[in-house]
Every structure is written in C-alpha cells, then in structure tokens.
Write a protein that holds these residues in place. Structure first.
Motif, PDB file in Angstrom:
ATOM      1  N   ARG A  84       8.691  -3.529   4.982  1.00  0.00           N
ATOM      2  CA  ARG A  84       8.838  -2.663   3.814  1.00  0.00           C
ATOM      3  C   ARG A  84      10.300  -2.344   3.536  1.00  0.00           C
ATOM      4  O   ARG A  84      10.722  -2.303   2.372  1.00  0.00           O
ATOM      5  N   GLY A  85      11.081  -2.091   4.555  1.00  0.00           N
ATOM      6  CA  GLY A  85      12.489  -1.751   4.352  1.00  0.00           C
ATOM      7  C   GLY A  85      12.667  -0.317   3.868  1.00  0.00           C
ATOM      8  O   GLY A  85      11.710   0.470   3.804  1.00  0.00           O
ATOM      9  N   THR A  86      13.860  -0.009   3.497  1.00  0.00           N
ATOM     10  CA  THR A  86      14.162   1.333   2.996  1.00  0.00           C
ATOM     11  C   THR A  86      13.793   1.442   1.520  1.00  0.00           C
ATOM     12  O   THR A  86      13.450   0.449   0.859  1.00  0.00           O
ATOM     13  N   THR A  87      13.907   2.644   0.972  1.00  0.00           N
ATOM     14  CA  THR A  87      13.590   2.860  -0.441  1.00  0.00           C
ATOM     15  C   THR A  87      14.562   2.104  -1.331  1.00  0.00           C
ATOM     16  O   THR A  87      14.177   1.516  -2.361  1.00  0.00           O
ATOM     17  N   THR A  88      15.821   2.079  -0.952  1.00  0.00           N
ATOM     18  CA  THR A  88      16.834   1.357  -1.735  1.00  0.00           C
ATOM     19  C   THR A  88      16.543  -0.133  -1.749  1.00  0.00           C
ATOM     20  O   THR A  88      16.632  -0.797  -2.795  1.00  0.00           O
ATOM     21  N   GLU A  89      16.161  -0.687  -0.581  1.00  0.00           N
ATOM     22  CA  GLU A  89      15.846  -2.110  -0.503  1.00  0.00           C
ATOM     23  C   GLU A  89      14.594  -2.442  -1.314  1.00  0.00           C
ATOM     24  O   GLU A  89      14.520  -3.502  -1.952  1.00  0.00           O
ATOM     25  N   ALA A  90      13.624  -1.534  -1.324  1.00  0.00           N
ATOM     26  CA  ALA A  90      12.403  -1.778  -2.102  1.00  0.00           C
ATOM     27  C   ALA A  90      12.704  -1.794  -3.595  1.00  0.00           C
ATOM     28  O   ALA A  90      12.200  -2.655  -4.332  1.00  0.00           O
ATOM     29  N   PRO A 108      12.915  -7.747   1.944  1.00  0.00           N
ATOM     30  CA  PRO A 108      13.400  -7.843   3.337  1.00  0.00           C
ATOM     31  C   PRO A 108      12.641  -8.923   4.104  1.00  0.00           C
ATOM     32  O   PRO A 108      11.429  -9.093   3.936  1.00  0.00           O
ATOM     33  N   HIS A 111       7.252  -1.423  13.464  1.00  0.00           N
ATOM     34  CA  HIS A 111       7.809  -1.899  12.202  1.00  0.00           C
ATOM     35  C   HIS A 111       7.021  -1.331  11.022  1.00  0.00           C
ATOM     36  O   HIS A 111       5.804  -1.207  11.079  1.00  0.00           O
ATOM     37  N   ARG A 112       7.730  -1.016   9.975  1.00  0.00           N
ATOM     38  CA  ARG A 112       7.088  -0.569   8.735  1.00  0.00           C
ATOM     39  C   ARG A 112       6.812  -1.795   7.873  1.00  0.00           C
ATOM     40  O   ARG A 112       7.732  -2.520   7.489  1.00  0.00           O
TER      41      ARG A 112
END
Length: 297
Positions: free
Chosen positions: A125-131, A141, A158-159
């Motif tokens: 999922r990654g961070t909010t910025t990466e999403a 990601p 892991h998310r």
C-alpha cells in the motif's frame, strides 16, 4: 549414477493459467514462475517461467482470459520445499503505461489429479503520498525482491491491499516416490521419502493394502459366522434342557397323582373293613342277648 537418476522421484505439472478476475483495470497480463523451496529439487523439462499476453476483461464474465499453457517437470529427493507457483500481474492504463497490479502465489497440488487453484493477488500500500502519486502519476509501490511474498516471516507486518484473483488449473503426475523410499540407502532421504510414500503409495503397496483389507473383511465375516453358529448351538442346548425339565416334571406329577390314588383306595378299603367288623359285632351281641333271654325264660 544413471540408476540413481532413474529412481529419483519425479513430479510433472501440466495445465494452464486460465485468467484473472476482480481487477479494477481492464487490460492485464501476468508473469509467472515455478519456484522450488529447497535444493532437493532439480529442474528436468518444460518451462519453469513465462508470461501471458495482454487480455481485455470480458464485460459479461468479468474475466480476462489468458489460457496460457503451463508445463514443467522436477525430480526430487524428498517432499520438503514443495514447489510454489508465483505470479506477478501488471496492467496497462489509458495512457499506455504499464504498472503493477500485485503479487500472488500458491503451492502446487501435492496429490495426483486435476486441480483448480485461485490465487489472491495483492500489492504494497505504501504511504498516503505514494498512493496519491500512484493514482495520478502512476508507479505503485513494488518490492525490490518479489520473493519476499513467498516467505511468511519476511512479509509479516507489511501493509498491503487486495487487487484481484488469478485462476490456475493444473494436472499433477508423480512418479517413483514408492520405489525411492524402498531403494534409498540414505537415511535422511529415506526418512523424508517415507512421508512421500504415504502420500503417493507404490502400486505394490496399494495391492498389499487392498489384500490386507480383503483378508480383514474375510476374517470379520468368518468370525461373525462362527459366533452365529455358536449362538445357535447354545439356543438349541437351552431348548433341549427346557424339554428335559418339562418331561421330568410331567413324570413326577403323574407319580404324585398315582400316589394320591393309591392312598384313596387304601382309605376306602380300611373304611369298608371297619364297617364290616362293626356289623359283625352287632350281630354277635344280638345273638348273645337272645340266648340270655331264653335262659331266663
């Protein structure tokens, strides 16, 4: 060495990667590979890796159909590290960019025959910025080493997010596991192959097992017949004993009745004798009285 190679257990996998469902994207394709879990396995023949063409999702069935042939063969010294089927799914957006849909894997079936497997596909999922960046600019990601997906300890914590499913249909053929456990001189290999021998018994063992089951059924049937015969004999003996008791009881009853009849006869005889004696005494007394009366006269 050639004799040992001939006796090595073999696993043959033949099938197809049917397609994908549940993905939000319309155009998807997949890269796949078969990954053994230990150095006990050695590649023999076929394709242990490949990719599909890009397929568009059907609007009625909601499935992107690939029907990509899968055919691979391995030989092994045991069942530890059974091969896994690993898949990476990618999509193409409206701008022609290729991006990751997700990863997925499953163990190949361990029993012979035809099998259907549904592989869940997910991605980090990654961070909010990466999403947000991935949604508007592309570039979701990805793992630097995708094999981390197949290791439960490495992927712990892991998310991730689920993206869809991949459908696999394979037929598994095994060969030589029973012979290997009988002919192996290596105790480690024999111990490992003993488990495989349980899963994939040799034809001789199947015959022995079937013969033992048949013999056990015959023994059970014979035991039932003997028990039935014994019960029948016991019932006959019991019935005969009851008949003897009834006959002896009847004879004793007849004897008692005969005794009662004799006692009655004796009693009647005694009463008749006493009555006769009484009448004789009366007559003699009368005669004496008459004689006395004559003398007086």
């Amino acid at each position: 060495n050639k004799t040992k190679a001939r006796l090595m257990p073999e696993v043959h996998v033949i099938g197809q990667l049917q397609g994908a469902t549940g993905f939000a994207e319309d155009c998807v394709f997949a890269k796949w590979r078969v990954v053994p879990g230990s150095d006990r396995w050695r590649y023999l023949d076929g394709e242990d890796a490949g990719r599909t063409f890009m397929a568009t999702r059907d609007l009625k069935e909601h499935m992107a159909v690939w029907n990509r042939r899968v055919h691979v063969s391995f030989e092994s010294t045991g069942i530890h590290g059974w091969p896994k089927f690993f898949v990476e799914v990618y999509f193409q957006d409206e701008h022609g960019r290729i991006d990751l849909c997700g990863y997925g894997f499953c163990f190949l079936p361990t029993s012979p025959g035809l099998h259907n497997r549904t592989i869940a596909v997910f991605r980090p999922r990654g961070t909010t910025t990466e999403a947000l960046a991935a949604r508007f600019l592309g570039g979701y990601p990805q793992y630097e080493k995708p094999d981390v997906v197949m290791n439960p300890q490495s992927r712990f914590g892991h998310r991730t997010e689920s993206t869809g499913w991949v459908h696999l249909q394979v037929s598994v053929v095994v060969r030589g596991f029973g012979q290997h456990v009988e002919l192996s001189s290596d105790p480690t290999i024999a111990q490992v192959s003993a488990h495989a021998n349980v899963m994939f018994p040799a034809p001789e063992q199947k015959k022995k097992k079937k013969k033992a089951e048949h013999q056990a059924a015959e023994d059970e049937q014979q035991e039932k017949s003997v028990k039935k015969t014994k019960n029948k004999e016991e019932d006959e003996d019991e019935a005969e004993a009851r008949g003897d008791d009834d006959s002896s009881g009847g004879e004793s009853e007849q004897k008692s009745r005969a005794g009662d009849g004799d006692a009655d006869d004796n009693e009647n005889d005694s009463s008749s004798v006493s009555s006769a004696r009484g009448s004789g005494d009366d007559e003699s007394s009368d005669k004496k009285t008459d004689a006395k009366q004559e003398d007086d006269d």
